[in-house]
Motif scaffolding. Sequence first.
Motif, PDB file in Angstrom:
ATOM      1  N   THR A 113       0.857  -1.183   0.000  1.00 55.48           N
ATOM      2  CA  THR A 113       0.000   0.000   0.000  1.00 55.48           C
ATOM      3  C   THR A 113       0.894   1.233   0.000  1.00 55.48           C
ATOM      4  OG1 THR A 113      -0.130   0.049   2.412  1.00 55.48           O
ATOM      5  CG2 THR A 113      -1.813  -1.221   1.251  1.00 55.48           C
ATOM      6  N   CYS A 114       0.496   2.243  -0.726  1.00 50.72           N
ATOM      7  CA  CYS A 114       1.337   3.437  -0.861  1.00 50.72           C
ATOM      8  C   CYS A 114       1.601   4.110   0.486  1.00 50.72           C
ATOM      9  CB  CYS A 114       0.685   4.431  -1.832  1.00 50.72           C
ATOM     10  SG  CYS A 114       0.532   3.788  -3.524  1.00 50.72           S
ATOM     11  N   ASP A 115       0.668   3.985   1.414  1.00 53.32           N
ATOM     12  CA  ASP A 115       0.849   4.588   2.731  1.00 53.32           C
ATOM     13  C   ASP A 115       1.997   3.947   3.494  1.00 53.32           C
ATOM     14  OD1 ASP A 115      -1.202   6.356   2.311  1.00 53.32           O
ATOM     15  OD2 ASP A 115      -2.717   5.145   3.346  1.00 53.32           O
ATOM     16  N   ASP A 116       2.341   2.690   3.153  1.00 49.00           N
ATOM     17  CA  ASP A 116       3.427   2.003   3.847  1.00 49.00           C
ATOM     18  C   ASP A 116       4.794   2.602   3.533  1.00 49.00           C
ATOM     19  OD1 ASP A 116       1.725   0.300   5.102  1.00 49.00           O
ATOM     20  OD2 ASP A 116       2.083  -1.410   3.796  1.00 49.00           O
ATOM     21  N   ILE A 117       4.904   3.299   2.402  1.00 53.68           N
ATOM     22  CA  ILE A 117       6.207   3.849   2.012  1.00 53.68           C
ATOM     23  C   ILE A 117       6.181   5.365   1.860  1.00 53.68           C
ATOM     24  CG2 ILE A 117       7.034   1.748   0.898  1.00 53.68           C
ATOM     25  CD1 ILE A 117       6.103   2.818  -1.755  1.00 53.68           C
ATOM     26  N   ARG A 118       5.006   5.976   2.043  1.00 56.40           N
ATOM     27  CA  ARG A 118       4.912   7.437   1.910  1.00 56.40           C
ATOM     28  C   ARG A 118       5.551   8.114   3.114  1.00 56.40           C
ATOM     29  NH1 ARG A 118       2.270  11.145  -0.851  1.00 56.40           N
ATOM     30  NH2 ARG A 118       1.078   9.602  -2.016  1.00 56.40           N
ATOM     31  N   GLN A 119       6.382   9.118   2.841  1.00 62.89           N
ATOM     32  CA  GLN A 119       7.012   9.886   3.900  1.00 62.89           C
ATOM     33  C   GLN A 119       6.080  11.011   4.344  1.00 62.89           C
ATOM     34  OE1 GLN A 119      10.102   8.620   4.898  1.00 62.89           O
ATOM     35  NE2 GLN A 119       9.459   7.082   3.409  1.00 62.89           N
ATOM     36  N   SER A 120       6.385  11.599   5.487  1.00 66.66           N
ATOM     37  CA  SER A 120       5.492  12.608   6.052  1.00 66.66           C
ATOM     38  C   SER A 120       5.588  13.945   5.344  1.00 66.66           C
ATOM     39  CB  SER A 120       5.809  12.808   7.543  1.00 66.66           C
ATOM     40  OG  SER A 120       7.167  13.202   7.713  1.00 66.66           O
ATOM     41  N   HIS A 121       6.698  14.182   4.607  1.00 64.41           N
ATOM     42  CA  HIS A 121       6.865  15.466   3.920  1.00 64.41           C
ATOM     43  C   HIS A 121       6.606  15.279   2.429  1.00 64.41           C
ATOM     44  CE1 HIS A 121       8.464  17.166   7.572  1.00 64.41           C
ATOM     45  NE2 HIS A 121       9.325  16.170   7.639  1.00 64.41           N
ATOM     46  N   PRO A 122       5.549  15.891   1.883  1.00 60.56           N
ATOM     47  CA  PRO A 122       5.214  15.701   0.461  1.00 60.56           C
ATOM     48  C   PRO A 122       6.136  16.486  -0.465  1.00 60.56           C
ATOM     49  CG  PRO A 122       3.698  17.249   1.476  1.00 60.56           C
ATOM     50  CD  PRO A 122       4.584  16.741   2.577  1.00 60.56           C
ATOM     51  N   TYR A 123       5.935  16.237  -1.750  1.00 65.48           N
ATOM     52  CA  TYR A 123       6.622  16.975  -2.814  1.00 65.48           C
ATOM     53  C   TYR A 123       8.128  16.747  -2.822  1.00 65.48           C
ATOM     54  CZ  TYR A 123       2.123  19.288  -2.521  1.00 65.48           C
ATOM     55  OH  TYR A 123       0.778  19.520  -2.450  1.00 65.48           O
ATOM     56  N   THR A 124       8.555  15.622  -2.333  1.00 59.83           N
ATOM     57  CA  THR A 124       9.961  15.273  -2.437  1.00 59.83           C
ATOM     58  C   THR A 124      10.152  14.371  -3.644  1.00 59.83           C
ATOM     59  OG1 THR A 124       9.712  13.300  -1.070  1.00 59.83           O
ATOM     60  CG2 THR A 124      10.182  15.366   0.073  1.00 59.83           C
ATOM     61  N   GLU A 125      11.414  14.124  -3.961  1.00 56.38           N
ATOM     62  CA  GLU A 125      11.714  13.248  -5.094  1.00 56.38           C
ATOM     63  C   GLU A 125      11.136  11.859  -4.867  1.00 56.38           C
ATOM     64  OE1 GLU A 125      15.624  11.427  -7.405  1.00 56.38           O
ATOM     65  OE2 GLU A 125      15.843  13.017  -5.914  1.00 56.38           O
ATOM     66  N   LYS A 126      11.179  11.387  -3.609  1.00 52.53           N
ATOM     67  CA  LYS A 126      10.631  10.070  -3.302  1.00 52.53           C
ATOM     68  C   LYS A 126       9.119  10.052  -3.473  1.00 52.53           C
ATOM     69  CE  LYS A 126      14.296   8.606  -0.126  1.00 52.53           C
ATOM     70  NZ  LYS A 126      15.141   9.781  -0.312  1.00 52.53           N
ATOM     71  N   GLU A 127       8.449  11.184  -3.160  1.00 49.77           N
ATOM     72  CA  GLU A 127       7.010  11.233  -3.326  1.00 49.77           C
ATOM     73  C   GLU A 127       6.638  11.109  -4.801  1.00 49.77           C
ATOM     74  OE1 GLU A 127       4.321  11.483  -1.124  1.00 49.77           O
ATOM     75  OE2 GLU A 127       5.900  10.767   0.205  1.00 49.77           O
TER      76      GLU A 127
END
Length: 279
Positions: A53-67
Motif C-alpha cells: 500500500t502506498c501509505d506504507d512507504i509514503r514519507q510525512s513530507h510531500p513533494y519530495t523526489e521520493k514522493e
Amino acid sequence: MGLGCTCMITLQLACVGLVTLTIVQSLLFLVLAVSWRIHKEPPPLETNTYCVTCDDIRQSHPYTEKEHLIDAWRQIHNDSVCCGPTRRVMELRIRKEMKKRYVENGQANPSQLVGESFIPDCEWYGMKTPTAKLVGVVDSVPSDIVQGHSKLRWNKNGHTRTANKCIHLELEGEIFIKRPGYYIVSSTLIVNTTGTNNTTQIFGHNFNLLSHRYGTTSVLMHRQKSIKESDNVIFTSFISAAFKLYVNDRISISVSDPNYLANDSSNDHFTAYYTYDMS
C-alpha cells in the motif's frame, strides 16, 4: 471417366484450400485476440517487483523526489497500491519504520541517540515479533571475523530481552536468528577516551555476520572515528541498517578497543528487530 477424375481432383484441391484458409483465419484471430489482451490489460509484474500500500512507504513530507517516485508506482486499477523494484520499496518501507520509531517519539536524530531502543521494556510481554535487545557489555573475546577486533559479550540479565526465535548466545556474544526475514539491526556504544593511555588512533565499530546459509563471514556495517592522544572526549558510536537474514545466521558486534567502553553500561545496546519477509 476422365471427366469424373478431374472433378474429384478439383474437389480435393478445393477442400485443401478451404482447410488452409480456415487455419490461416484461426491463426489471425488468435494473434488479434492476444494483441487485444495485451493492449487492454497491464503486463504481469516482474519477479523483482514488490507491491505494498502506498501509505506504507509514503514519507510525512510531500513533494519530495521520493514522493514523485511513489506516485509513478501507483497502479492504474488501484491507486492505493504502489509497485516498484523490490529493493527500493523495501528501503522506503524500512526507512519509514525507523522514522516512525525515532522521530514520532520526539527523537529527531537517531545517530545522536544515547541508549537507543526500538521497544520499551513494558511492550515485551505478549510480543510475537522476533526481537533481541542486548544491553550492557560485560567483556569481550578476540574476533574470529575481523583481525585485531574484539567481539563484545553482553549481559544476559538486566534489560536484555529476546523474543520469538531471536536467541541470545551469551558465551559467543551473538544473536542467533531462527526466523528468516528483513531485520533492522542497530548498535549504540558510548565511547570514553578520557584518562586512557591511548595507543589506538582509530576506534572501529563493526556489525558482523556468520552466515549459516552461505558458510561465510562478513562485515555488514562499519564505523570508525579518529582518536588523538590529546583528546579527552566521550562520544556515541551508532550504526543501524536493514538486512535480509536467514535461518541460523549469527550476528555480533566487534570493536577495535573494548577498553573505551564502560562495564555493563545500560547505554550500550545491540538490537535486532524483525520487520517482514518478502520470500
